[in-house]
Design an enzyme around this catalytic site. Structure first.
Site, PDB file in Angstrom:
ATOM      1  N   ARG A  51       0.857  -1.184   0.000  1.00 46.01           N
ATOM      2  CA  ARG A  51       0.000   0.000   0.000  1.00 46.01           C
ATOM      3  C   ARG A  51       0.895   1.236   0.000  1.00 46.01           C
ATOM      4  NH1 ARG A  51       2.419   1.962   3.478  1.00 46.01           N
ATOM      5  NH2 ARG A  51       0.887   3.622   3.515  1.00 46.01           N
ATOM      6  N   GLY A  52       0.259   2.388  -0.226  1.00 49.99           N
ATOM      7  CA  GLY A  52       1.038   3.613  -0.420  1.00 49.99           C
ATOM      8  C   GLY A  52       1.117   3.849  -1.922  1.00 49.99           C
ATOM      9  N   ARG A  85      -7.884  -0.271  -6.304  1.00 51.94           N
ATOM     10  CA  ARG A  85      -7.908   0.891  -5.409  1.00 51.94           C
ATOM     11  C   ARG A  85      -8.055   2.137  -6.279  1.00 51.94           C
ATOM     12  NH1 ARG A  85      -4.212   1.168  -0.406  1.00 51.94           N
ATOM     13  NH2 ARG A  85      -6.094   2.272   0.268  1.00 51.94           N
ATOM     14  N   GLN A 189      -1.484   2.917   9.847  1.00 49.95           N
ATOM     15  CA  GLN A 189      -0.212   2.929   9.103  1.00 49.95           C
ATOM     16  C   GLN A 189       0.839   3.760   9.834  1.00 49.95           C
ATOM     17  OE1 GLN A 189      -3.224   3.459   7.770  1.00 49.95           O
ATOM     18  NE2 GLN A 189      -3.356   2.813   5.637  1.00 49.95           N
ATOM     19  N   ASP A 230      -1.940  10.904  -2.366  1.00 44.62           N
ATOM     20  CA  ASP A 230      -2.375   9.795  -3.229  1.00 44.62           C
ATOM     21  C   ASP A 230      -2.776  10.284  -4.607  1.00 44.62           C
ATOM     22  OD1 ASP A 230      -2.838   8.857  -0.293  1.00 44.62           O
ATOM     23  OD2 ASP A 230      -2.617   7.077  -1.554  1.00 44.62           O
ATOM     24  N   ASN A 240      -5.282  12.613   0.259  1.00 44.66           N
ATOM     25  CA  ASN A 240      -4.348  11.809   1.062  1.00 44.66           C
ATOM     26  C   ASN A 240      -5.165  11.084   2.132  1.00 44.66           C
ATOM     27  OD1 ASN A 240      -1.566  11.021   1.573  1.00 44.66           O
ATOM     28  ND2 ASN A 240      -1.713  12.156   3.482  1.00 44.66           N
ATOM     29  N   LYS A 241      -4.495  10.301   2.937  1.00 45.12           N
ATOM     30  CA  LYS A 241      -5.157   9.461   3.941  1.00 45.12           C
ATOM     31  C   LYS A 241      -6.159  10.256   4.773  1.00 45.12           C
ATOM     32  CE  LYS A 241      -4.818   5.963   4.368  1.00 45.12           C
ATOM     33  NZ  LYS A 241      -5.796   5.063   3.687  1.00 45.12           N
TER      34      LYS A 241
HETATM   35  O1  MRU Z   1      -4.366   3.458   2.109  1.00 46.96           O
HETATM   36  P1  MRU Z   1      -2.869   3.578   1.945  1.00 46.96           P
HETATM   37  O2  MRU Z   1      -2.112   3.073   3.122  1.00 46.96           O
HETATM   38  O3  MRU Z   1      -2.410   2.988   0.638  1.00 46.96           O
HETATM   39  O4  MRU Z   1      -2.659   5.137   1.847  1.00 46.96           O
HETATM   40  C1  MRU Z   1      -1.400   5.751   1.795  1.00 46.96           C
HETATM   41  C2  MRU Z   1      -1.481   7.181   2.156  1.00 46.96           C
HETATM   42  O5  MRU Z   1      -2.490   7.813   2.080  1.00 46.96           O
HETATM   43  C3  MRU Z   1      -0.260   7.803   2.648  1.00 46.96           C
HETATM   44  O6  MRU Z   1      -0.599   8.787   3.562  1.00 46.96           O
HETATM   45  C4  MRU Z   1       0.624   8.437   1.670  1.00 46.96           C
HETATM   46  O7  MRU Z   1       0.781   9.756   1.939  1.00 46.96           O
HETATM   47  C5  MRU Z   1       0.384   8.436   0.256  1.00 46.96           C
HETATM   48  S1  MRU Z   1       1.551   7.351  -0.447  1.00 46.96           S
HETATM   49  C6  MRU Z   1       3.142   8.006  -0.197  1.00 46.96           C
END
Ligand code: MRU
Length: 342
Positions: A51-52, A85, A189, A230, A240-241
Site C-alpha cells: 500500500r502507499g 484501489r 499505518q 495519493d 491523502n489518507k
Molecule cells: O491506504 P494507503 O495506506 O495505501 O494510503 C497511503 C497514504 O495515504 C499515505 O498517507 C501516503 O501519503 C500516500 S503514499 C506516499
C-alpha cells in the site's frame, strides 16, 4: 532502506516473481510475499499487502509485466489491476506506463518489454523519492518538531518515502529533530509502519492518537507538517489518507507550515480539482475492529470494538484544498500548489 541493518526495497522483481514486503504483518513479523500471477498481485493491492501510492504504482506495473508473461491480454489485466484501489493516481501511472510500452509489441517480445518498463517505473520512483529527500531536507532545521500522518515512508514507495525522505536525508546530514507520528486509524499505518521505519533509522519520534495532533499544534509543540499524497489535482488540491484535511485545517489555524511531498507521477492533470478525485470507501470491519498481536508478539488476533449492529462508514482518503498547502515537494522542485497545472 535498512531493516535490522539489511538493505531492502518495498517492491522488487527477482527469480521470475514480484516480491513485496507483507505490510499487514509489520512491525511484528517480517515476511516477503512472492507472486507469479497478476491476479494475485491485484488481490495483494486490494488487501493492502502492499500500500502507499508509489508502492502500488510499482506493484501494478510489475503485475502488468506478469500478465504479459502469462500471455494475458493487457487490457484485461489493466482492468483487473486498476479496479483494486481507485484513489492513488500512481497505480494508473504504473499500469498505463507498462501498457503503453508493450502496446504493438509482438507476442514474443511483449513480456520482456513489459518487464523492462515495470523496472523503469520502480527505478523512477526510487530516484524521484531520493530527490524529494534532497530538496526537502533543507526545510528541516536543527531541533524542528514535525508532524506526519499515515505512512508516506519507504514502505509506501519503493525506497526513501515521500514525506519521510526529507527526514531521512536531514538525519543523515546530522540534524536532530523530532517527529509526532499520527496513529492513523483505522489501519494504523502511522503506528504500525511509520513508527517502525523511524525507529529502524534511529529518528526520535512519538506515536500520538489522531485526535491529539490539534492539541500539540495549539500548544506550540509542532513546527511543521509533512504528509504524502495519493492524488494531486491540477489546481493543487490533495487527496491523502483520511484525517489529512483535519491536520491541514488545524495547521492553518495555528500558522504551521503544511508541506505535501509527492513525485510528479502523483499529479493528475486531467483532474481539475479535488471534487473530481474518486475516494475509496473500504470495508466497515476496518473500523468496527482492530487487528494486533499479543504482548509477546506470538499470536495475532482481531478484536471487535463497535457494536455488531452499528453501521460503519469508512472513507480511506480525504481532500485538502490547495489553500491549506504551503508547498508541494516534488523531485522537480518545491512548488506552490498553483504551479501544479503548469
Ligand atoms: O491506504 P494507503 O495506506 O495505501 O494510503 C497511503 C497514504 O495515504 C499515505 O498517507 C501516503 O501519503 C500516500 S503514499 C506516499
Amino acid at each position: 532502506m535498512r531493516i535490522q541493518g539489511k538493505q531492502y526495497k518495498t517492491v522488487w522483481f527477482e527469480n521470475d516473481a514480484l516480491c513485496l514486503i507483507n505490510q499487514p504483518l509489520l512491525p511484528h513479523r517480517f515476511e516477503i510475499a512472492r507472486y507469479t500471477d497478476y491476479r494475485e498481485v491485484a488481490t495483494a493491492i486490494r488487501t493492502m499487502v502492499v500500500r502507499g501510492a508509489p508502492a502500488i504504482g510499482a506493484a501494478g506495473a510489475f503485475g502488468m509485466a506478469l500478465a504479459a508473461r502469462q500471455g494475458v491480454d493487457l487490457d484485461e489485466a489493466a482492468q483487473a489491476l486498476g479496479s483494486t484501489r481507485p484513489t492513488a493516481q500512481d497505480l494508473f501511472y504504473g499500469i498505463e506506463t507498462v501498457r503503453g510500452a508493450a502496446s504493438g509489441a509482438t507476442a514474443a517480445s511483449a513480456s520482456g518489454i513489459a518487464l523492462d518498463a515495470a523496472r523503469e517505473v520502480a527505478d523512477h520512483y526510487e530516484k524521484a523519492c531520493e530527490a524529494i529527500g534532497e530538496l526537502g531536507a533543507d526545510l528541516i532545521v536543527e531541533g524542528a518538531r514535525l508532524s506526519t500522518h499515515c505512512n508516506a515512508g519507504w514502505l509506501a514507495t519503493v525506497d526513501w518515502g515521500t514525506a519521510t525522505a526529507p527526514m531521512y536525508k536531514a538525519h543523515r546530514q546530522g540534524r536532530g529533530f523530532f517527529v509526532f507520528v499520527d496513529e492513523t486509524r483505522p489501519r494504523c499505518q502511522g503506528s504500525r509502519l511509520t513508527a517502525f521505519e523511524l525507529g529502524e533509522e534511529g529518528i526520535d519520534h512519538a506515536v500520538i492518537t489522531d485526535n491529539a495532533t490539534g492539541f500539540f499544534m495549539a500548544r506550540g509543540e509542532i513546527d511543521m507538517v509533512i504528509v504524502g499524497a495519493d492524488r494531486i489535482a491540477a489546481n493543487g488540491d490533495i487527496a491523502n489518507k483520511i484525517g489529512t484535511y483535519s491536520s491541514a485545517v488545524v495547521s492553518h489555524e495555528n500558522g504551521i507550515p503544511f508541506y505535501v511531498a509527492a513525485p510528479t507521477a502523483t499529479i493528475d492533470s486531467e483532474c481539475a480539482s479535488g471534487d473530481a478525485i474518486p475516494i475509496e470507501e473500504r470495508p466497515g470491519e476496518e473500523v468496527s475492529g482492530m487487528f494486533g498481536w499479543d504482548e509477546e508478539g506470538d499470536r495475532a488476533a482481531s478484536v471487535r470494538i463497535a457494536p455488531k449492529s452499528s453501521p460503519i462508514r469508512n472513507p480511506a482518503f480525504d481532500v485538502t484544498p490547495a489553500r491549506y498547502v504551503t508547498a508541494i515537494i516534488t523531485e522537480k522542485g518545491i512548488l506552490k500548489p498553483e504551479q501544479m497545472s503548469a
